[in-house]
Design a protein around this motif. Structure first.
Motif, short mmCIF file in Angstrom:
data_model
loop_
_atom_site.label_atom_id
_atom_site.label_comp_id
_atom_site.label_asym_id
_atom_site.label_seq_id
_atom_site.Cartn_x
_atom_site.Cartn_y
_atom_site.Cartn_z
N ARG A 125 101.36 64.77 -22.72
CA ARG A 125 102.74 64.57 -23.08
C ARG A 125 103.04 63.10 -23.29
NH1 ARG A 125 103.87 68.07 -25.70
NH2 ARG A 125 105.99 67.32 -25.62
N LEU A 126 102.33 62.24 -22.54
CA LEU A 126 102.59 60.81 -22.70
C LEU A 126 102.21 60.36 -24.10
CD1 LEU A 126 101.23 59.56 -19.29
CD2 LEU A 126 103.60 59.65 -19.98
N CYS A 127 101.10 60.88 -24.61
CA CYS A 127 100.64 60.44 -25.91
C CYS A 127 101.53 60.97 -27.02
CB CYS A 127 99.21 60.89 -26.14
SG CYS A 127 98.06 59.78 -25.33
N ASP A 146 98.76 71.94 -23.81
CA ASP A 146 100.05 71.38 -24.22
C ASP A 146 101.12 72.40 -23.85
OD1 ASP A 146 101.10 69.27 -26.67
OD2 ASP A 146 102.35 70.99 -26.16
N SER A 147 102.22 71.93 -23.28
CA SER A 147 103.23 72.87 -22.77
C SER A 147 103.85 73.72 -23.88
CB SER A 147 104.32 72.11 -22.03
OG SER A 147 104.99 71.25 -22.92
N ARG A 148 103.76 73.25 -25.13
CA ARG A 148 104.38 74.01 -26.22
C ARG A 148 103.61 75.30 -26.54
NH1 ARG A 148 104.43 69.09 -30.34
NH2 ARG A 148 102.51 68.78 -29.18
N VAL A 149 102.30 75.30 -26.21
CA VAL A 149 101.48 76.46 -26.59
C VAL A 149 101.99 77.72 -25.91
CG1 VAL A 149 99.14 77.41 -26.60
CG2 VAL A 149 99.47 74.96 -26.90
N PRO A 172 113.70 71.42 -18.76
CA PRO A 172 112.73 72.51 -18.80
C PRO A 172 111.38 72.07 -19.34
CG PRO A 172 114.81 73.17 -19.79
CD PRO A 172 114.87 71.71 -19.57
N GLN A 173 111.43 71.19 -20.33
CA GLN A 173 110.16 70.72 -20.89
C GLN A 173 109.42 69.85 -19.89
OE1 GLN A 173 110.35 68.74 -24.64
NE2 GLN A 173 108.19 68.18 -24.58
N LYS A 192 103.80 70.94 -14.92
CA LYS A 192 102.90 72.03 -14.52
C LYS A 192 101.57 71.88 -15.25
CE LYS A 192 106.26 75.43 -13.14
NZ LYS A 192 107.15 76.45 -13.66
N VAL A 193 101.65 71.53 -16.56
CA VAL A 193 100.43 71.34 -17.33
C VAL A 193 99.58 70.24 -16.69
CG1 VAL A 193 99.55 70.44 -19.52
CG2 VAL A 193 101.30 72.20 -19.53
#
Ligand code: GTP
Ligand code: MG
Length: 568
Positions: free
Chosen positions: A32-34, A347-350, A45-46, A52-53
């Motif tokens: 997420r940092l990148c 990635d949390s979006r997946v 929420p994100q 968690k990821v």
């Protein structure tokens, strides 16, 4: 922060889109940092999903082993709803230290109690009596499911509030839609849906416990066997209430023989011989199925479906409330679960995207719990992963790229199929794609609303469309057996329904933005609007609906026929 980013973001390996990270480096947190822009302005929420990821440090196998071992130290106790929790724990702790416990409801109150040592269970079993029943007879199988009752219900249970129950099912659809409408934007709606639907820690533990209870039965015949969960119970895409896929692994004895060279002789077991591996699988499943049916406390409605492509035993495990599918020698399926787990962890979006698409598909009858010509959740997940591989820059690597990152210990050949891929998440460099979930959801619908299903196939190994090897209406390559289509069951009508709905939903997402609909007239907006069953009506012609309804009815009738035939 800048130096941290500089240290964490490593360059891609030339020729391979997905590079290794420094050994032991915290690559996941950099995911997420990148993908920086989104991270800096991220909303709760994100952030939660991202944390968690980044918290996932163990490999899939390490987690499986840890949870299985935990489950073997755990018991399940049916207790009165008004039980005194403190007294209950004090009583049980006479048998040993308790690591963890929680209560849930499933046709009564159940407590899951994890002891710190396995021996504590034997100690509890020593003081457990066989139930006294007046007109029936009991089968004296000692399991780890107990019933605890009060010696004096009047004094022991008086006015006691019932214990706190952990939820085992998702919230009502109406409540979910309301929650979604309260989110700030479409992307957060997807995270909210995932938070509401995903398996909880307690539910996951219960799944491992159910497997471990079946393992106790299987070990009566095969002492080295294990029963492990696979599929959505462990691949990170499981929804509360999903079925429990179990794999019976017979251990070394079930694998091809390896000749050891000790002394001047070879020693072999004398064993029954059968013409085919499939026959062996059917026989083993048949016997274990009978044992579950006859001896397994709480196992109901056992059905042996031995002539299926992948023979299985289906049953309902009442104490845990799970609908279980038990299979044997399906090790590739465990590998597939691990692959999906890796994709879900990158990635949390997946996961957020896959959860929403699965939920959307279920609401509109694109997927179904009845076997038939519908698209399955597994196929739908493959489609979503493929779509994410096709983004610019890609959000997840292809299977071939994961294979290029694999080490010697990642090498897996199962039944001649190469199931090799990197299993250490730290080796996989995160994406630089920063697209929002809103964009991704819309583009998913647009992409598949215009996909050339008539000529192209979907292949997550390659991450690009390929010519279809045959005329199946939907062709999704099995990731490990490239010549097989995992969506062979899907017919043309289902593909057309999917395409029509995808187009409709893309249109709705583009047309309605939050300010226009939610604030002014309080109508469902964004993802909540897509989950309205009425969408399906407008996107389909009556004729097609009728054809679908009759097909669905036929499938239901067929499954009822099969079930009643099995009962006879
Ligand atoms: P749910 O609908 O939540 O149960 O999703 P699921 O992923 O658990 O799907 P399902 O229970 O149908 O199947 C369990 C697992 O079996 C999947 O995750 C896959 O690993 C595997 N599987 C299911 N269908 C197929 C298929 O058609 N081909 C292959 N090779 N594997 C499959
Ligand atoms: Mg499943």
């Amino acid at each position: 922060m800048a130096s941290l980013l500089g240290r964490l973001c490593l360059p891609h390996v030339p020729g391979v889109g997905w590079a290794r990270c420094a050994p032991g480096g915290p690559c996941l947190s950099q995911a997420r940092l990148c993908s920086a822009g989104a991270f800096v302005q991220s909303v709760p929420p994100q952030e939660e999903a991202d944390s968690k990821v980044s918290a996932q440090k163990k490999t899939f196998s390490e987690l499986q082993v840890e949870r299985s071992e935990q489950a073997q130290r755990t018991v399940l106790i049916n207790c009165p709803a008004n039980i005194n929790e403190k007294a209950f724990l004090k009583y049980l702790s006479h048998h040993g230290k308790i690591n963890d416990h929680y209560f849930y409801e499933s046709l009564g109150t159940y407590a899951v109690v994890e002891f710190s040592e396995k021996e504590s269970i034997a100690s509890l079993q020593d003081v457990t009596r066989t139930p006294y029943v007046e007109k029936e007879c009991t089968i004296p199988f000692k399991s780890r499911i107990f019933t605890l009752s009060l010696k004096n219900p009047v004094t022991q249970g008086a006015d006691r509030p019932s214990v706190h129950y952990h939820k085992q099912s998702t919230i009502l659809c109406k409540d979910l839609l309301q929650k979604l409408c309260r989110a700030d934007n479409v992307s957060n709606q997807l995270y909210t849906l995932m938070d509401e639907c995903q398996l909880t820690e307690e539910n996951t533990k219960l799944r491992f416990l159910a497997c471990s209870l079946i393992q106790d039965i299987a070990r009566a015949y095969f002492p080295d066997s294990t029963v492990q969960p696979f599929g959505s119970s462990v691949n990170s895409f499981g929804k509360l209430g999903c079925d429990l896929d179990m794999l019976l692994d017979l251990g070394e004895i079930g694998r091809s023989p390896i000749r050891t060279n000790t002394g001047p002789f070879y020693v072999e077991y004398q064993m029954k011989k059968v013409p085919l591996e499939r026959t062996a699988t059917q026989r083993i499943l048949s016997v274990i199925g009978d044992c579950i049916d006859n001896f397994g406390p709480g196992a109901m409605g056992v059905q042996k479906i031995l002539n299926a492509r992948c023979p299985l035993v289906k049953f309902s495990h009442q104490p845990t409330g799970f609908q279980c599918d038990l299979t044997v020698s399906n090790r590739a399926a465990i590998r597939c679960s691990e692959l999906l787990y890796i994709y879900g962890s990158l990635d949390s979006r997946v996961r957020a995207l896959v959860f929403s698409i699965r939920c959307w598909a279920r609401v509109h009858g694109i997927t179904s719990s009845i076997p038939g010509s519908w698209i399955t959740n597994f196929s739908l997940t493959m489609m979503a992963l493929f779509f994410l591989q096709k983004r610019t820059p890609p959000i997840i690597p292809t299977l071939d790229q994961l294979k290029a990152l694999a080490d010697a210990e990642d090498k897996h050949i199962i039944n001649g199929n190469d199931c090799t891929f990197a299993s250490n998440l730290k080796k996989i460099k995160p994406t630089e794609n920063t697209e929002t979930l809103h964009v991704l959801l819309n583009d998913f619908f647009e992409y598949f609303g215009n996909f050339a299903f008539n000529k192209n196939s979907i292949n997550i190994r390659k991450g690009k469309e390929q010519n279809k090897p045959d005329s199946s209406p939907l062709y999704i390559h099995n990731p490990f057996e490239q010549g097989l289509n995992i969506s062979k069951n899907v017919n043309q009508i289902q593909v057309e329904r999917f395409v029509a709905l995808a187009r409709e939903c893309s249109w709705i997402l583009q047309k309605k933005d939050k300010s226009q609909s939610s604030l002014c007239n309080k109508k469902p907006w964004g993802l909540a609007a897509l989950l309205q069953p009425s969408i399906a009506k407008s996107s389909l012609k009556n004729k097609k609906q009728l054809a679908l309804a009759s097909e669905r009815m036929q499938s239901l009738l067929d499954s009822l026929k099969i079930n009643s035939a099995k009962r006879e």
